[in-house]
Design a protein around this motif. Structure first.
Motif, short mmCIF file in Angstrom:
data_model
loop_
_atom_site.label_atom_id
_atom_site.label_comp_id
_atom_site.label_asym_id
_atom_site.label_seq_id
_atom_site.Cartn_x
_atom_site.Cartn_y
_atom_site.Cartn_z
N UNK A 174 0.82 -1.20 0.00
CA UNK A 174 0.00 0.00 0.00
C UNK A 174 0.86 1.26 0.00
N UNK A 175 1.85 1.30 0.87
CA UNK A 175 2.71 2.47 0.98
C UNK A 175 3.55 2.67 -0.28
N UNK A 176 4.02 1.58 -0.86
CA UNK A 176 4.87 1.69 -2.04
C UNK A 176 4.08 2.07 -3.29
N UNK A 177 2.75 1.91 -3.25
CA UNK A 177 1.92 2.27 -4.40
C UNK A 177 1.61 3.77 -4.45
N UNK A 178 1.90 4.49 -3.37
CA UNK A 178 1.68 5.94 -3.35
C UNK A 178 2.67 6.61 -4.29
N UNK A 179 2.18 7.56 -5.11
CA UNK A 179 3.09 8.26 -6.03
C UNK A 179 2.93 9.78 -5.90
N UNK A 180 3.65 10.50 -6.73
CA UNK A 180 3.65 11.96 -6.66
C UNK A 180 2.25 12.54 -6.80
N UNK A 181 1.47 11.99 -7.71
CA UNK A 181 0.14 12.54 -7.98
C UNK A 181 -0.73 12.52 -6.73
N UNK A 182 -0.61 11.46 -5.94
CA UNK A 182 -1.43 11.34 -4.74
C UNK A 182 -1.20 12.50 -3.78
N UNK A 183 0.03 12.91 -3.62
CA UNK A 183 0.34 14.03 -2.75
C UNK A 183 0.05 15.37 -3.42
N UNK A 184 0.44 15.49 -4.68
CA UNK A 184 0.34 16.78 -5.35
C UNK A 184 -1.10 17.27 -5.49
N UNK A 185 -2.01 16.34 -5.80
CA UNK A 185 -3.42 16.73 -5.95
C UNK A 185 -3.97 17.29 -4.65
N UNK A 186 -3.68 16.62 -3.55
CA UNK A 186 -4.19 17.08 -2.26
C UNK A 186 -3.53 18.38 -1.83
#
Length: 295
Positions: free
Chosen positions: A120-132
């Motif tokens: 789950x943690x390794x599937x997080x990418x830049x887009x997940x943070x940037x959008x929020x």
């Protein structure tokens, strides 16, 4: 001197509520409208804003509602919103930064399933943070900065940031790390803005709601919260989610004479959920049950 209608009055105030078409933003807009304020509600979806405006007008409030389509995800979008308001108003009394988004993990995982959690943690990418970040943090800063010229012309200017207890609590199973991180940033941003805007006598305060019916908790079209959010709300000592008037009350306080000496604070409006978060959220459940009862 101490009559409620006087010290809590928002009549005649000019207010901007971002994300005012749904959820908490809609309730906040209704609170201002019913009590005589001129409310600009902003959001990306024009049809949602228009529907909300028509719904609120049927309440028969003493204020007025103006829709303003716009996107706070970029500095350009915030500037356009501010410019549109400057064309119509000579001052702004209250800015409520309520627009916010959340996201879920791409891969589900029980908090005690180590292999699934690693994936789950390794599937997080830049887009997940940037959008929020673009909406939950950047949008708050850019729109507030763009509206300072109008806020300075108010006798009692107030900026309110709607964050979340997710920015304060270490909840292992509720929400995502990305969401909680952006809300923690929004809370600290409120503190920094309060300090920086103090020379202008612009008060900045932050509200951290717990579980309320919104699109993020599964409340679509007034259908109620989803099962996960309902169980999360039951972890609060009050054993329920919040009601619309319970977010509107603190908002009116911070917007009126009654809250005129409140500056640089943050309020938790969560039924005590934050107080209980550290007690229950770490209770282990067998991974194979997949019940998430520790919410």
């Amino acid at each position: 001197m101490f009559k409620i209608d006087e010290i809590f009055s928002v009549a005649g105030k000019v207010v901007v509520v971002t994300g005012g078409g749904t959820g908490l933003g809609k309730a906040i807009a209704a609170g201002y409208y019913e009590n005589g304020a001129k409310v600009y509600i902003t959001g990306r979806r024009k049809e949602v804003l228009d529907a909300t405006a028509e719904e609120l007008k049927k309440l028969g409030g003493s204020g007025s509602i103006v829709t303003l389509q716009g996107d706070v995800a970029t500095k350009e979008g915030c500037t356009k919103i501010a410019d549109a308001i400057k064309e119509k108003e000579s001052k702004l009394d209250v800015l409520v930064n309520c627009a916010g988004v959340g996201n879920a993990y791409k891969k589900p995982a029980h908090p005690d399933d180590q292999d699934a959690l690693q994936e789950q943690l390794q599937a997080v990418d830049d887009v997940d943070f940037n959008q929020l970040n673009s909406i939950n943090v950047n949008g708050v800063f850019f729109l507030t900065a763009a509206l300072v010229p109008l806020l300075r012309k108010s006798e009692n200017p107030s900026v309110i940031i709607i964050a979340s207890i997710a920015g304060l609590a270490n909840q292992r199973a509720t929400g995502s790390i990305m969401y909680g991180t952006t809300k923690a940033a929004a809370i600290h941003l409120g503190t920094l803005l309060a300090g920086r805007l103090s020379p202008f006598k612009i008060r900045v305060n932050t509200i951290c709601p717990g579980i309320f019916p919104t699109e993020m908790t599964g409340d679509v079209g007034g259908s109620g919260m989803n099962d996960m959010s309902t169980r999360a709300s039951l972890r609060a000592p009050l054993k329920r989610g919040g009601e619309p008037q319970e977010i509107v009350g603190p908002i009116l306080l911070l917007s009126s004479k009654a809250g005129g000496y409140m500056h640089g604070t943050h309020f938790t409006v969560d039924g005590g959920r934050l107080m209980a978060a550290g007690i229950n959220d770490g209770i282990a459940q067998p991974a194979e049950t997949n019940t998430y009862d520790q919410f």
